[in-house]
Structures are given as C-alpha cells and as structure tokens.
Design an enzyme around this catalytic site. Structure first.
Site, PDB file in Angstrom:
ATOM      1  N   SER A 162      -9.443  -8.310 -16.302  1.00 45.87           N
ATOM      2  CA  SER A 162      -9.904  -9.232 -15.249  1.00 45.87           C
ATOM      3  C   SER A 162     -11.399  -9.408 -15.372  1.00 45.87           C
ATOM      4  O   SER A 162     -12.106  -8.499 -15.836  1.00 45.87           O
ATOM      5  CB  SER A 162      -9.572  -8.665 -13.867  1.00 45.87           C
ATOM      6  OG  SER A 162     -10.216  -9.413 -12.853  1.00 45.87           O
ATOM      7  N   TYR A 175      -9.309  -1.582  -8.140  1.00 48.53           N
ATOM      8  CA  TYR A 175      -8.911  -2.691  -9.022  1.00 48.53           C
ATOM      9  C   TYR A 175      -9.897  -2.843 -10.174  1.00 48.53           C
ATOM     10  O   TYR A 175      -9.509  -2.918 -11.349  1.00 48.53           O
ATOM     11  CB  TYR A 175      -8.818  -3.991  -8.214  1.00 48.53           C
ATOM     12  CG  TYR A 175      -8.293  -5.169  -9.002  1.00 48.53           C
ATOM     13  CD1 TYR A 175      -6.927  -5.294  -9.269  1.00 48.53           C
ATOM     14  CD2 TYR A 175      -9.156  -6.152  -9.490  1.00 48.53           C
ATOM     15  CE1 TYR A 175      -6.435  -6.384  -9.995  1.00 48.53           C
ATOM     16  CE2 TYR A 175      -8.673  -7.233 -10.218  1.00 48.53           C
ATOM     17  CZ  TYR A 175      -7.316  -7.344 -10.463  1.00 48.53           C
ATOM     18  OH  TYR A 175      -6.835  -8.412 -11.190  1.00 48.53           O
TER      19      TYR A 175
HETATM   20  N1  LIG Z   1      -4.633 -14.364 -10.362  1.00 45.23           N
HETATM   21  C1  LIG Z   1      -5.868 -14.034 -10.672  1.00 45.23           C
HETATM   22  O1  LIG Z   1      -6.845 -14.615 -10.184  1.00 45.23           O
HETATM   23  C2  LIG Z   1      -6.105 -12.921 -11.659  1.00 45.23           C
HETATM   24  C3  LIG Z   1      -7.416 -12.713 -12.107  1.00 45.23           C
HETATM   25  C4  LIG Z   1      -7.661 -11.695 -13.018  1.00 45.23           C
HETATM   26  C5  LIG Z   1      -6.625 -10.898 -13.474  1.00 45.23           C
HETATM   27  N2  LIG Z   1      -5.369 -11.105 -13.020  1.00 45.23           N
HETATM   28  C6  LIG Z   1      -4.319 -10.224 -13.529  1.00 45.23           C
HETATM   29  O2  LIG Z   1      -3.292 -11.003 -14.091  1.00 45.23           O
HETATM   30  C7  LIG Z   1      -2.046 -10.327 -13.949  1.00 45.23           C
HETATM   31  C8  LIG Z   1      -1.040 -11.253 -13.284  1.00 45.23           C
HETATM   32  O3  LIG Z   1      -1.553 -11.649 -12.026  1.00 45.23           O
HETATM   33  P1  LIG Z   1      -0.900 -12.844 -11.187  1.00 45.23           P
HETATM   34  O4  LIG Z   1      -1.978 -13.412 -10.371  1.00 45.23           O
HETATM   35  O5  LIG Z   1      -0.099 -13.710 -12.074  1.00 45.23           O
HETATM   36  O6  LIG Z   1       0.050 -11.998 -10.215  1.00 45.23           O
HETATM   37  P2  LIG Z   1       1.524 -12.301  -9.635  1.00 45.23           P
HETATM   38  O7  LIG Z   1       1.671 -11.432  -8.444  1.00 45.23           O
HETATM   39  O8  LIG Z   1       1.757 -13.754  -9.515  1.00 45.23           O
HETATM   40  O9  LIG Z   1       2.468 -11.744 -10.805  1.00 45.23           O
HETATM   41  C9  LIG Z   1       2.517 -10.369 -11.084  1.00 45.23           C
HETATM   42  C10 LIG Z   1       3.929  -9.986 -11.455  1.00 45.23           C
HETATM   43  O10 LIG Z   1       3.935  -8.576 -11.741  1.00 45.23           O
HETATM   44  C11 LIG Z   1       5.118  -8.031 -11.198  1.00 45.23           C
HETATM   45  N3  LIG Z   1       4.952  -6.594 -10.940  1.00 45.23           N
HETATM   46  C12 LIG Z   1       4.267  -6.010  -9.929  1.00 45.23           C
HETATM   47  N4  LIG Z   1       4.396  -4.674  -9.993  1.00 45.23           N
HETATM   48  C13 LIG Z   1       5.169  -4.419 -11.075  1.00 45.23           C
HETATM   49  C14 LIG Z   1       5.657  -3.221 -11.678  1.00 45.23           C
HETATM   50  N5  LIG Z   1       5.374  -2.022 -11.161  1.00 45.23           N
HETATM   51  N6  LIG Z   1       6.414  -3.306 -12.800  1.00 45.23           N
HETATM   52  C15 LIG Z   1       6.719  -4.528 -13.334  1.00 45.23           C
HETATM   53  N7  LIG Z   1       6.292  -5.693 -12.802  1.00 45.23           N
HETATM   54  C16 LIG Z   1       5.528  -5.637 -11.690  1.00 45.23           C
HETATM   55  C17 LIG Z   1       5.359  -8.815  -9.915  1.00 45.23           C
HETATM   56  O11 LIG Z   1       6.712  -8.728  -9.501  1.00 45.23           O
HETATM   57  C18 LIG Z   1       4.930 -10.214 -10.305  1.00 45.23           C
HETATM   58  O12 LIG Z   1       6.025 -10.997 -10.769  1.00 45.23           O
HETATM   59  C19 LIG Z   1      -2.335  -9.047 -13.157  1.00 45.23           C
HETATM   60  O13 LIG Z   1      -2.517  -7.973 -14.056  1.00 45.23           O
HETATM   61  C20 LIG Z   1      -3.639  -9.386 -12.461  1.00 45.23           C
HETATM   62  O14 LIG Z   1      -4.384  -8.241 -12.142  1.00 45.23           O
HETATM   63  C21 LIG Z   1      -5.076 -12.087 -12.123  1.00 45.23           C
END
Ligand SMILES: NC(=O)c1ccc[n+]([C@@H]2O[C@H](COP(=O)([O-])OP(=O)(O)OC[C@H]3O[C@@H](n4cnc5c(N)ncnc54)[C@H](O)[C@@H]3O)[C@@H](O)[C@H]2O)c1
Length: 276
Positions: A162, A175
C-alpha cells in the site's frame, strides 16, 4: 474491462496458472478478471465467493470468468490459516502440474492509533495483512523452485502492499507497519530466490475506490464527498482516485513475460501520491 462483459481478449498468460487471494471483491476481483482475460487459469480464492458488496447483476468472480469463456476455479481459503494456504497452493499446482503466478491480495484496511491498539488487534491485523503473505510465499516458492523454467523464470509472485506502507500516515499503526512489512518481504524474497528463477514484486496501491473506506460508497453512488475522500482527492496529483482496474493492469505486467529483469520492486499505483 467492465466486469459485466468479461471475455478472453488476449493470450499473454495462455497456459499459465495463477492464484489470486481476496479475489471475491475489489482489487482482487479486477485482477482475477484481467489475468483470466489474458488466458490464465485463475484460482480465485477468498473466504467468500460472493462479492463483498454485491450489486444485483454481479456474479461471483469465478462464475463471471467461466460464463465469458475463461478458466477459473474457486477455492475457499482463509489466508491466516497455514493449512488453508497449503491446500490452496496444492490445488492450484494440480491443475496443470505447475504454478506460474501468485497474487497475494487479501487484506483488510483499518486505522488504529498506537494507544488504542490492543495486543489482539495488533496480532489480528498482522495475521491478515502480512503473515498471510509470508505463508503464501513460502508455500508458492516450494512449488515454483522445483518446476521447469519458462523463458528463464520458474514463477512470479506479486504482493499487494500500500502507499500507506511506503509513507507514515497518521494513526495507521498496524496497517502501515504490516504493509511496510509486505514491501520488505518482497525485497527479501526477490534477493533470496533470484538464483532459483523466482521473480518477486509488489504493488503499492494508492486510494482505490473499492468501497472499503468510510464514505466511499456514497461518493461512488452520487458523488457525495466526505472529509476523508476530499483529503484523498486533494492529496492525489491525478484528478481522480484509483480504480481496481488500474492496479490489475500493473499486476498483469509484473505477472507476465514482460517482467523479466524486474524483481524486488514495489510499484506504486497511486496517481502520483508517493511522488508528491
Ligand atoms: N482500496 C484501497 O484503497 C487500497 C489501497 C492500498 C492497498 N490496498 C490493498 O489491496 C488489497 C485489496 O483491497 P480492496 O480494497 O480490494 O479490499 P476488498 O475488501 O474489496 O477485498 C478484499 C478481499 O479479501 C477478502 N479477505 C479478507 N480477509 C480474508 C482472509 N482472511 N482470507 C482470504 N480472503 C480474505 C475479502 O473477503 C475481500 O473479498 C488489500 O490487501 C488492501 O490492503 C487497498
């Protein structure tokens, strides 16, 4: 690519097997669709099959791919659990006898100031956001280093860090530290397994609109801008926030044969946030 009209449109990953964790929703779902659109057999893994905030017309990721003529297998796995991770990697490796790409995307976002962070909160956030990636990398490398190379590469791993793991945002203790750990895990494994032909990189997404941040669903629905969204818009040099497809495109590059001499890199996909 719109999720509603999935189709196989290319062959950059033809005959490759890829795992995407957290692929029911958000960035993971967009990545699974993108990899499958390039011909990969995608092992769609998550603790749930339905998208997190399913719209009425949205099918589970694996079904969406299959309905459009792509190849996908859903495997339920909790990436905090060693036995789930080992089983997931084993299932993927059995599809065609090799595992070409792993995308470690599953994670949860949350802010937590130090003085309000309990031991349990620390352990839980580390388990889902960084220990999970250690478990997945260990299981994947065991398979990858034993298989025959394709154009000098035995396998590729893309970890999802991130922008908040590259900077120190206010009050994001667990985080940000976990995501910084992901960035360093990436560098460490890239060095340790370079001689084995395993390429390890990460993406560091900026603010991507997946509905996970407070106020984001209202912004996506009708453009209502709350204070956190206003801050992100002002802080991001691009005139918009990120889309899951922005990250999926970067992951496709790092997971494809175009990525031959890039390893240990953490690629910001953030509209210029960390450059500012
Ligand atoms: N959205 C943002 O702005 C952003 C920014 C930087 C990094 N990220 C990272 O990107 C990744 C995806 O984020 P997103 O925004 O798409 O989130 P999201 O919540 O839309 O998707 C995350 C998915 O992970 C699954 N999940 C959660 N816990 C789990 C577990 N223990 N085992 C297996 N699956 C599990 C959830 O069911 C969900 O489908 C994450 O690692 C997040 O930290 C997101």
């Amino acid at each position: 690519m719109s999720q509603a009209d999935f189709a196989v449109i290319g062959s950059r990953l033809a005959d490759r097997v890829a795992i995407v964790t957290g692929a029911a929703s958000g960035i993971g779902r967009a990545t699974a669709l993108r990899l499958a659109a390039e011909g990969a057999h995608v092992v769609v893994s998550d603790v749930r099959s339905e998208p997190r905030e399913a719209l009425p017309e949205e099918r589970p990721t694996a079904e969406t791919i299959q309905a459009g003529g792509g190849r996908a297998t859903f495997v339920r796995a909790d990436v905090r659990r060693t036995e789930d991770v080992e089983s997931l990697v084993g299932t993927a490796a059995e599809i065609s006898g090799r595992l070409d790409l792993v995308v470690n995307n599953a994670g949860i976002f949350g802010l937590a100031p130090l003085l309000e962070t309990t031991d349990e909160k620390w352990d839980e956030d580390m388990a889902i956001n960084v220990r999970s990636q250690f478990l997945m990398c260990r299981a994947a490398v065991r398979v990858m280093r034993e298989q025959e190379p394709i154009r000098e590469v035995r396998g590729r791993i893309v970890n999802v860090s991130s922008q908040l793991g590259l900077t120190a945002p206010p009050e994001a203790v667990t985080y940000a530290v976990a995501k910084a750990g992901v960035a360093h895990l990436t560098r460490q494994l890239a060095v340790d397994f370079a001689a084995d032909g395993v390429i390890v990189n990460a993406v560091a997404p900026g603010r991507i609109l997946t509905g996970t941040h407070p106020g984001e669903r209202e912004y996506l629905a009708d453009g209502t801008v709350d204070a956190a969204t206003a801050f992100s818009l002002k802080r991001t040099p691009f005139p918009r926030l990120g889309r899951p497809e922005d990250v999926a495109g970067a992951i496709l590059f790092l997971g494809s044969d175009d990525c031959t001499f890039v390893s240990g890199h953490v690629l910001a996909v953030d509209g210029g946030w960390t450059a500012y």
